[in-house]
Design a protein around this motif. Structure first.
Motif, PDB file in Angstrom:
ATOM      1  N   GLU A 121       0.834  -1.214   0.000  1.00  0.00           N
ATOM      2  CA  GLU A 121       0.000   0.000   0.000  1.00  0.00           C
ATOM      3  C   GLU A 121       0.866   1.261   0.000  1.00  0.00           C
ATOM      4  O   GLU A 121       1.794   1.398   0.795  1.00  0.00           O
ATOM      5  N   GLN A 122       0.523   2.200  -0.897  1.00  0.00           N
ATOM      6  CA  GLN A 122       1.302   3.422  -1.046  1.00  0.00           C
ATOM      7  C   GLN A 122       0.793   4.565  -0.169  1.00  0.00           C
ATOM      8  O   GLN A 122       1.532   5.492   0.141  1.00  0.00           O
ATOM      9  N   SER A 123      -0.467   4.494   0.223  1.00  0.00           N
ATOM     10  CA  SER A 123      -1.046   5.563   1.034  1.00  0.00           C
ATOM     11  C   SER A 123      -0.746   5.326   2.514  1.00  0.00           C
ATOM     12  O   SER A 123      -0.999   4.232   3.033  1.00  0.00           O
ATOM     13  N   PRO A 124      -0.231   6.331   3.237  1.00  0.00           N
ATOM     14  CA  PRO A 124       0.011   6.173   4.676  1.00  0.00           C
ATOM     15  C   PRO A 124      -1.266   5.821   5.441  1.00  0.00           C
ATOM     16  O   PRO A 124      -1.236   4.986   6.346  1.00  0.00           O
ATOM     17  N   VAL A 125      -2.381   6.463   5.066  1.00  0.00           N
ATOM     18  CA  VAL A 125      -3.655   6.154   5.735  1.00  0.00           C
ATOM     19  C   VAL A 125      -4.075   4.727   5.425  1.00  0.00           C
ATOM     20  O   VAL A 125      -4.511   3.976   6.312  1.00  0.00           O
ATOM     21  N   GLY A 126      -3.954   4.341   4.152  1.00  0.00           N
ATOM     22  CA  GLY A 126      -4.306   2.982   3.764  1.00  0.00           C
ATOM     23  C   GLY A 126      -3.453   1.950   4.471  1.00  0.00           C
ATOM     24  O   GLY A 126      -3.932   0.901   4.909  1.00  0.00           O
ATOM     25  N   LYS A 127      -2.162   2.235   4.608  1.00  0.00           N
ATOM     26  CA  LYS A 127      -1.254   1.331   5.304  1.00  0.00           C
ATOM     27  C   LYS A 127      -1.657   1.193   6.773  1.00  0.00           C
ATOM     28  O   LYS A 127      -1.596   0.098   7.360  1.00  0.00           O
ATOM     29  N   GLN A 128      -2.092   2.306   7.368  1.00  0.00           N
ATOM     30  CA  GLN A 128      -2.521   2.277   8.766  1.00  0.00           C
ATOM     31  C   GLN A 128      -3.783   1.435   8.934  1.00  0.00           C
ATOM     32  O   GLN A 128      -3.906   0.658   9.888  1.00  0.00           O
ATOM     33  N   VAL A 129      -4.721   1.575   7.988  1.00  0.00           N
ATOM     34  CA  VAL A 129      -5.950   0.779   8.040  1.00  0.00           C
ATOM     35  C   VAL A 129      -5.626  -0.712   7.949  1.00  0.00           C
ATOM     36  O   VAL A 129      -6.162  -1.532   8.707  1.00  0.00           O
ATOM     37  N   LEU A 130      -4.739  -1.079   7.038  1.00  0.00           N
ATOM     38  CA  LEU A 130      -4.378  -2.485   6.873  1.00  0.00           C
ATOM     39  C   LEU A 130      -3.665  -3.028   8.107  1.00  0.00           C
ATOM     40  O   LEU A 130      -3.838  -4.199   8.464  1.00  0.00           O
ATOM     41  N   GLN A 131      -2.875  -2.189   8.768  1.00  0.00           N
ATOM     42  CA  GLN A 131      -2.250  -2.605  10.017  1.00  0.00           C
ATOM     43  C   GLN A 131      -3.308  -2.869  11.082  1.00  0.00           C
ATOM     44  O   GLN A 131      -3.214  -3.832  11.848  1.00  0.00           O
ATOM     45  N   GLN A 132      -4.335  -2.019  11.112  1.00  0.00           N
ATOM     46  CA  GLN A 132      -5.434  -2.215  12.067  1.00  0.00           C
ATOM     47  C   GLN A 132      -6.184  -3.514  11.785  1.00  0.00           C
ATOM     48  O   GLN A 132      -6.605  -4.212  12.718  1.00  0.00           O
ATOM     49  N   LEU A 133      -6.340  -3.840  10.508  1.00  0.00           N
ATOM     50  CA  LEU A 133      -6.994  -5.098  10.149  1.00  0.00           C
ATOM     51  C   LEU A 133      -6.163  -6.286  10.618  1.00  0.00           C
ATOM     52  O   LEU A 133      -6.708  -7.284  11.108  1.00  0.00           O
ATOM     53  N   CYS A 134      -4.832  -6.183  10.458  1.00  0.00           N
ATOM     54  CA  CYS A 134      -3.949  -7.247  10.937  1.00  0.00           C
ATOM     55  C   CYS A 134      -4.032  -7.387  12.455  1.00  0.00           C
ATOM     56  O   CYS A 134      -4.086  -8.509  12.984  1.00  0.00           O
ATOM     57  N   ASP A 135      -4.067  -6.255  13.149  1.00  0.00           N
ATOM     58  CA  ASP A 135      -4.196  -6.283  14.608  1.00  0.00           C
ATOM     59  C   ASP A 135      -5.520  -6.916  15.022  1.00  0.00           C
ATOM     60  O   ASP A 135      -5.582  -7.691  15.990  1.00  0.00           O
ATOM     61  N   ASN A 136      -6.569  -6.582  14.277  1.00  0.00           N
ATOM     62  CA  ASN A 136      -7.886  -7.130  14.576  1.00  0.00           C
ATOM     63  C   ASN A 136      -7.899  -8.650  14.442  1.00  0.00           C
ATOM     64  O   ASN A 136      -8.508  -9.355  15.267  1.00  0.00           O
ATOM     65  N   LEU A 137      -7.219  -9.165  13.423  1.00  0.00           N
ATOM     66  CA  LEU A 137      -7.148 -10.617  13.226  1.00  0.00           C
ATOM     67  C   LEU A 137      -6.422 -11.292  14.392  1.00  0.00           C
ATOM     68  O   LEU A 137      -6.831 -12.363  14.856  1.00  0.00           O
ATOM     69  N   ASP A 138      -5.354 -10.663  14.865  1.00  0.00           N
ATOM     70  CA  ASP A 138      -4.599 -11.216  16.000  1.00  0.00           C
ATOM     71  C   ASP A 138      -5.459 -11.232  17.268  1.00  0.00           C
ATOM     72  O   ASP A 138      -5.462 -12.217  18.026  1.00  0.00           O
ATOM     73  N   GLY A 162      -8.989   5.821   0.458  1.00  0.00           N
ATOM     74  CA  GLY A 162      -8.002   6.137  -0.553  1.00  0.00           C
ATOM     75  C   GLY A 162      -6.774   5.253  -0.442  1.00  0.00           C
ATOM     76  O   GLY A 162      -6.367   4.885   0.663  1.00  0.00           O
ATOM     77  N   GLY A 163      -6.213   4.898  -1.583  1.00  0.00           N
ATOM     78  CA  GLY A 163      -5.014   4.069  -1.567  1.00  0.00           C
ATOM     79  C   GLY A 163      -4.902   3.209  -2.798  1.00  0.00           C
ATOM     80  O   GLY A 163      -5.718   3.304  -3.736  1.00  0.00           O
ATOM     81  N   THR A 164      -3.912   2.362  -2.802  1.00  0.00           N
ATOM     82  CA  THR A 164      -3.603   1.535  -3.970  1.00  0.00           C
ATOM     83  C   THR A 164      -4.018   0.081  -3.800  1.00  0.00           C
ATOM     84  O   THR A 164      -3.833  -0.723  -4.712  1.00  0.00           O
ATOM     85  N   VAL A 165      -4.552  -0.289  -2.637  1.00  0.00           N
ATOM     86  CA  VAL A 165      -5.009  -1.676  -2.406  1.00  0.00           C
ATOM     87  C   VAL A 165      -6.507  -1.649  -2.136  1.00  0.00           C
ATOM     88  O   VAL A 165      -6.965  -1.589  -0.990  1.00  0.00           O
ATOM     89  N   THR A 166      -7.264  -1.665  -3.220  1.00  0.00           N
ATOM     90  CA  THR A 166      -8.726  -1.739  -3.120  1.00  0.00           C
ATOM     91  C   THR A 166      -9.187  -3.183  -3.105  1.00  0.00           C
ATOM     92  O   THR A 166     -10.185  -3.526  -2.478  1.00  0.00           O
ATOM     93  N   ALA A 167      -8.456  -4.049  -3.804  1.00  0.00           N
ATOM     94  CA  ALA A 167      -8.783  -5.481  -3.853  1.00  0.00           C
ATOM     95  C   ALA A 167      -7.548  -6.311  -3.577  1.00  0.00           C
ATOM     96  O   ALA A 167      -6.430  -5.918  -3.915  1.00  0.00           O
ATOM     97  N   LEU A 168      -7.770  -7.453  -2.961  1.00  0.00           N
ATOM     98  CA  LEU A 168      -6.688  -8.390  -2.672  1.00  0.00           C
ATOM     99  C   LEU A 168      -6.587  -9.480  -3.732  1.00  0.00           C
ATOM    100  O   LEU A 168      -5.508 -10.025  -3.966  1.00  0.00           O
ATOM    101  N   ALA A 169      -7.712  -9.801  -4.342  1.00  0.00           N
ATOM    102  CA  ALA A 169      -7.723 -10.879  -5.348  1.00  0.00           C
ATOM    103  C   ALA A 169      -8.969 -10.766  -6.199  1.00  0.00           C
ATOM    104  O   ALA A 169     -10.010 -10.258  -5.759  1.00  0.00           O
TER     105      ALA A 169
END
Length: 305
Positions: free
Chosen positions: A64-81, A267-274
């Protein structure tokens, strides 16, 4: 003294032996085992995302290129843990229980009906797992069934003596953003591309991106929808073994990620994973297309009995 002559019907005896042999080789699976397995699957799916999907989300965070998007994805990873460690559901919407069941033709289900066993497993799983009950008994009157049943069950007869059960609990934030489009043959591959990308664009933030996009091309009205739903159960990172479909999956993933919607729609560059696509022969006059959207929590569990 005249002796009686007895004529042996060898063909009849052969059929009898064949029937006896087939009965003896049928593998019996008790409904209680199916019920208990489904119960465990419901609880597992709500709390543990498959390892392949977790890896895909982590890779998305790195890309992910967007700082906000990267933060959201980190939160998703934390949520999974947290979900795994604290046994808290990944999402408050624990979904409608959707099953794909492959039944070996040499399997005999004993002790009741398969659908009853599955629904009882769902009932116990959602109760024992303290999972949200989201099913209403009538689409208009809207009275909750109180146990998340009935499940949606798709059955397929296969060779062998095993019973393969895949559970894919489907939340409706993403389900509501899915579409079926009855394209004309003249729309061709470009029409397919246009509508799949458009579906992701229309979903926007409502489907809780990053998304997994399942698509079914061909068949008829209901077949393409079934393929789109089933495509969401494919292991992450695995493409179709049909060359042109694989290329289409890769192209569409890139195009959807260029929409700029990004994680959580911020906003960001990772709208879809697959993007996973399944195809089937169709009528000369049609080109059915279904797109089934799933959020990042693409929950699916498979057990083989």
């Amino acid at each position: 003294m005249q002796m009686k002559v007895y004529h042996i019907n060898y063909k009849y005896l052969e059929r009898c032996f064949q029937f006896f042999f087939e009965r003896k080789t049928m593998r019996e699976i008790d409904c209680g085992q199916i019920r208990d397995t489904v119960r465990e699957m419901c609880i597992e799916a709500a709390h543990f995302l498959p390892a392949d999907m977790k890896d895909l989300i982590r890779a998305g965070k790195d890309n992910e290129q967007s700082p906000v998007g990267k933060q959201v994805l980190q939160q998703l990873c934390d949520n999974l843990d947290i979900a795994e460690k604290e046994m808290i559901p990944i999402c408050q919407d624990t979904g409608m229980a959707v099953f794909f069941i492959e039944i070996g033709q040499e399997v005999h289900i004993a002790g009741g009906l398969l659908e009853d066993a599955v629904n009882e497993g769902v009932r116990r799983g959602y109760k024992d797992g303290y999972l949200r009950k989201s099913i209403v008994e009538d689409p208009i009157n809207r009275v909750n069934t109180g146990d998340n049943t009935p499940a949606v069950i798709h059955e397929k007869l296969t060779a062998g003596d095993q019973l393969k059960i895949t559970l894919a609990p489907k939340g409706f934030g993403s389900e509501n953003m899915s579409r079926i489009v009855m394209l004309k043959p003249a729309d061709g591959i470009e029409g397919v591309k246009r509508e799949i990308v458009r579906t992701a664009e229309l979903a926007g933030p409502n489907a809780c991106p990053p998304l997994v996009v399942g698509a079914g091309i061909g068949g008829d009205f209901e077949k393409c929808a079934l393929m789109a739903k089933h495509a969401l159960t494919r292991p992450a990172g695995v493409h179709s073994d049909i060359p042109w479909v694989k290329e289409l999956e890769e192209e569409l993933l890139e195009r959807i990620n260029c929409l700029g919607i990004g994680p959580a729609g911020l906003g960001g560059t990772v709208t879809a994973l697959a993007v996973n696509i399944e195809t089937f022969p169709t009528h000369i006059a049609g080109l059915p297309l279904a797109v089934n959207i799933c959020c990042h929590a693409d929950r699916h569990v498979t057990r083989v009995l």
